[in-house]
Design an enzyme around this catalytic site. Structure first.
Site, mmCIF file in Angstrom:
data_model
loop_
_atom_site.group_PDB
_atom_site.id
_atom_site.type_symbol
_atom_site.label_atom_id
_atom_site.label_comp_id
_atom_site.label_asym_id
_atom_site.label_seq_id
_atom_site.Cartn_x
_atom_site.Cartn_y
_atom_site.Cartn_z
ATOM 1 N N SER A 143 0.846 -1.193 0.000
ATOM 2 C CA SER A 143 0.000 0.000 0.000
ATOM 3 C C SER A 143 0.879 1.240 0.000
ATOM 4 O O SER A 143 2.006 1.211 0.511
ATOM 5 C CB SER A 143 -0.907 0.020 1.233
ATOM 6 O OG SER A 143 -1.548 1.269 1.391
ATOM 7 N N TYR A 156 -1.609 -0.617 10.471
ATOM 8 C CA TYR A 156 -1.688 -0.887 9.033
ATOM 9 C C TYR A 156 -0.437 -0.413 8.302
ATOM 10 O O TYR A 156 0.155 -1.155 7.501
ATOM 11 C CB TYR A 156 -2.923 -0.200 8.459
ATOM 12 C CG TYR A 156 -3.200 -0.544 7.017
ATOM 13 C CD1 TYR A 156 -3.837 -1.728 6.672
ATOM 14 C CD2 TYR A 156 -2.820 0.319 5.991
ATOM 15 C CE1 TYR A 156 -4.097 -2.044 5.348
ATOM 16 C CE2 TYR A 156 -3.074 0.010 4.663
ATOM 17 C CZ TYR A 156 -3.719 -1.182 4.347
ATOM 18 O OH TYR A 156 -3.959 -1.483 3.038
#
Length: 301
Positions: A143, A156
């Site tokens: 990501s 995350y």
């Protein structure tokens, strides 16, 4: 196209979102596909879709953070298809968004175990099979949050940053076995249409226009990139991270009156209104504008 004819691919988290699009893309190019997902019902629906499109596919239900589930998946794929050529580590979970002072250790551990430990376990066991057939490709879906952050994304962001490090480490370790390892870092991807059931997109004009590419990304965008990277055409690419974000991570953004006016324009579609607000802010007349707007709202327009 048949770039993956005769090849076998595992896609973790393949029942929804980006993973589902990747499974469809690889299958459409000839791959036999194994979907691994924790959601059995969503997986069954996706499996039905794949088979209706002529894709030779199976579903294995399990949790990527459990080594027993991972080993069972690898064994079932080998038993069914005889080999593994491509592994796409896509399965992942998000974050609560709570301030770090309120984040629990349980949340941290769960996000790390799924987003980082899971890819490690699948790479470990799938690569062992790939070695026997002369090599393969592992694509880790990371990501852009591995590179930049919004507040309160620590579990995350850390998991995706770790996945980038795992990628280049695996690329070096597995190079002697002709196994390439690559990371793909998507930015904002609208997965509404690839949910189970599909959702209606809630994106605004502003969401799209703030991207240098002029739009938010789609799962199909990511799937097309993954298909290229996993193909023989990308044979000289390994150990790197490929960003697919419509240009957002290279866009320098400084808040000023023009940015505010452009944002208002994209939200309202009214250039005159956005310019009036901009001029009011610059002229120090904001309080007068607020009074007018409040009065209008109270009167119900």
């Amino acid at each position: 196209m048949g770039r993956f004819k005769g090849k076998v691919a595992i896609v973790t988290g393949g029942a929804r979102g980006i993973g589902a699009a990747i499974a469809h893309r690889l299958g459409s190019e000839g791959a036999r596909v194994a979907i691994f997902d924790i959601d059995a019902e969503a997986g069954k629906r996706r499996l039905t879709e794949l088979r209706e499109r002529g894709v030779d596919a199976i579903l294995v239900q399990g949790d990527v953070s459990r080594e027993g589930d991972v080993k069972r998946c690898v064994s079932q794929v080998v038993e069914t298809f005889g080999k593994i050529n491509v592994l796409v580590n896509n399965a992942g979970i998000g974050f609560s968004g709570k301030p770090i002072f309120e984040q629990s250790l349980e949340e941290w551990n769960r996000v790390i175990s799924v987003n980082l430990t899971g890819p490690y376990l699948f790479a470990k066991h799938a690569a062992e099979v790939m070695v026997k057939s002369g090599g393969g490709v592992i694509v880790n879906i990371a990501s852009t949050r591995a590179l930049q952050s919004e507040p309160n994304t620590e579990p995350y962001s850390a998991s995706k940053g770790g996945l980038l490090a795992l990628t280049h480490s695996l690329a070096v370790s597995l190079a002697p076995y002709r196994i390439r390892v690559i990371a793909v870092s998507p930015g904002w991807i609208d997965t509404a249409g690839w949910q189970v059931p599909p959702h209606k997109s809630q994106l605004t004009t502003l969401d799209h226009e703030q991207h240098p590419a002029g739009r938010v990304g789609t799962p199909e965008d990511v799937a097309a990139l993954v298909a290229f990277l996993a193909s023989d055409e990308a044979g000289f690419i390994t150990g790197t991270n490929v960003i697919i974000d419509g240009g957002m991570t290279v866009k320098m953004l400084y808040l000023d009156d023009k940015i505010v006016a452009d944002s208002l324009f994209h939200l309202t579609g009214d250039r005159e209104f956005s310019e009036l607000v901009r001029k009011a802010v610059l002229a120090g007349s904001l309080e007068r504008v607020k009074k007018v707007l409040k009065s209008a709202l109270e009167e119900g327009f």
